[in-house]
Structure formats: structure tokens, C-alpha cells
Design a protein around this motif. Sequence first.
Motif, mmCIF file in Angstrom:
data_model
loop_
_atom_site.group_PDB
_atom_site.id
_atom_site.type_symbol
_atom_site.label_atom_id
_atom_site.label_comp_id
_atom_site.label_asym_id
_atom_site.label_seq_id
_atom_site.Cartn_x
_atom_site.Cartn_y
_atom_site.Cartn_z
ATOM 1 N N ALA A 170 2.581 -2.778 -11.213
ATOM 2 C CA ALA A 170 1.564 -3.457 -10.402
ATOM 3 C C ALA A 170 2.267 -4.397 -9.425
ATOM 4 C CB ALA A 170 0.607 -4.233 -11.293
ATOM 5 N N ASP A 171 1.621 -4.672 -8.321
ATOM 6 C CA ASP A 171 2.181 -5.548 -7.291
ATOM 7 C C ASP A 171 1.428 -6.866 -7.231
ATOM 8 O OD1 ASP A 171 4.114 -3.707 -6.337
ATOM 9 O OD2 ASP A 171 2.547 -2.648 -5.229
ATOM 10 N N HIS A 180 -7.163 -2.094 -6.164
ATOM 11 C CA HIS A 180 -6.471 -1.221 -5.226
ATOM 12 C C HIS A 180 -5.949 -2.128 -4.116
ATOM 13 C CE1 HIS A 180 -5.861 1.923 -2.255
ATOM 14 N NE2 HIS A 180 -6.044 2.828 -3.212
ATOM 15 N N GLU A 181 -4.769 -1.821 -3.573
ATOM 16 C CA GLU A 181 -4.153 -2.685 -2.552
ATOM 17 C C GLU A 181 -5.111 -3.022 -1.411
ATOM 18 O OE1 GLU A 181 -0.703 -0.548 -1.269
ATOM 19 O OE2 GLU A 181 0.531 -1.349 -2.892
ATOM 20 N N SER A 215 -2.364 -5.833 -8.114
ATOM 21 C CA SER A 215 -2.839 -4.693 -7.344
ATOM 22 C C SER A 215 -1.981 -3.473 -7.609
ATOM 23 C CB SER A 215 -2.865 -5.026 -5.852
ATOM 24 O OG SER A 215 -1.617 -5.503 -5.420
ATOM 25 N N ALA A 216 -2.537 -2.321 -7.240
ATOM 26 C CA ALA A 216 -1.870 -1.040 -7.423
ATOM 27 C C ALA A 216 -2.121 -0.191 -6.176
ATOM 28 C CB ALA A 216 -2.400 -0.339 -8.668
ATOM 29 N N SER A 217 -1.229 0.748 -5.936
ATOM 30 C CA SER A 217 -1.279 1.500 -4.679
ATOM 31 C C SER A 217 -2.323 2.604 -4.636
ATOM 32 C CB SER A 217 0.101 2.071 -4.353
ATOM 33 O OG SER A 217 0.528 2.908 -5.414
ATOM 34 N N ASN A 218 -2.831 3.031 -5.786
ATOM 35 C CA ASN A 218 -3.847 4.086 -5.780
ATOM 36 C C ASN A 218 -4.736 3.964 -7.023
ATOM 37 O OD1 ASN A 218 -2.607 5.689 -7.988
ATOM 38 N ND2 ASN A 218 -0.984 6.041 -6.483
ATOM 39 N N ARG A 276 -5.917 2.519 -12.889
ATOM 40 C CA ARG A 276 -6.327 2.872 -14.252
ATOM 41 C C ARG A 276 -5.177 2.735 -15.247
ATOM 42 N NH1 ARG A 276 -9.173 6.775 -11.170
ATOM 43 N NH2 ARG A 276 -11.409 6.404 -11.252
ATOM 44 N N ALA A 277 -3.979 3.134 -14.836
ATOM 45 C CA ALA A 277 -2.809 3.034 -15.721
ATOM 46 C C ALA A 277 -2.498 1.573 -16.043
ATOM 47 C CB ALA A 277 -1.595 3.711 -15.080
ATOM 48 N N VAL A 278 -2.584 0.710 -15.049
ATOM 49 C CA VAL A 278 -2.344 -0.723 -15.255
ATOM 50 C C VAL A 278 -3.388 -1.291 -16.214
ATOM 51 C CG1 VAL A 278 -2.341 -2.998 -14.134
ATOM 52 C CG2 VAL A 278 -1.154 -1.065 -13.046
#
Length: 149
Positions: free
Chosen positions: A38-39, A111-112, A60-63, A68-70
Motif C-alpha cells: 500500500a502507498d 484506490h489512488e 492507498s493502492a493502485s487498483n 482488496r488484498a490490502v
Amino acid sequence: MCTLEEPVNGGQNRIVTASERSIQLVRVAAEAAAEKLADDIIAYDVSEQLVITDAFLLCSASNDRQVRAVVDEIEERLRVEADAKPVRREGEREGRWVLLDYLDIVVHVQHEEDRHFYALERLWKDCPSIELPESVKRVAAQRGHGAAR
């Protein structure tokens, strides 16, 4: 109650009044988020502003798949390491902004694009930051993405 002094945006120190339990949950959740890449992982002590929770963790996550994985990793780690289960989970179906409410903390995985649009950090920037584990900061630095605070 924890009384750590943490720098707030602008450099001044504010006292973290979130409970030890809340800080523990934030740190476990942050490590789980970092493990799934995650970012922009940040945490705020909102205990002085809200009566419903002590802390927010934002990441945040890129997609959608990574969001969901995070979320799954955070839930698993909090269940195993802190015996915590969310009392409410919202946004999972869309996968763009999932909110996990643990009462003591609320986790936002976005999401980003949604993270930039809603900019929750703007709302909570005057609250003290909660120091995250070095492992979380290391992952952020290695990836060259938003530094964990």
C-alpha cells in the motif's frame, strides 16, 4: 491513554491521546498494509475531535484488486495478532474505498484516484500523527512512494 508527543504538519508537537490499544491496532494494520505494498500510509489520532474512534489509518493502492488484498491482509493480521475483528466493513463490493471500523480505529483503504480526490488528510491535518513502525517507513522508502508517517 497514551501521551506521546508527535509532530503535526507544520512542525509543532501535539500530544497523542489515543489509547495504547488503538496505537497497537494502527501499527499492526500499517505493517499489514505495507506488506501488501500500500502507498501513502499515514495515521492520525482523532480522539480529541471524534467520540466514535481514536485513530484513522489511511492508505492507498493502485487498483481494485490491490485494495482488496490490502484489506484482507489488514483484517487477517488484526485478527491473529490483536484478536480484533471489524464491527463494520463498507465499500468492499466496489473495491475502490473500503472502510474497516474496529471501534478503536477506522481503516480507510482507497484506490489512488479516490485518495487524491477525497484527500482525507486535508480534513485531519491538524490532528497529531501516530508514529508508524520503521518497517512501514522502510517499505515506503524502498518503493519511492509516499512516505509513511
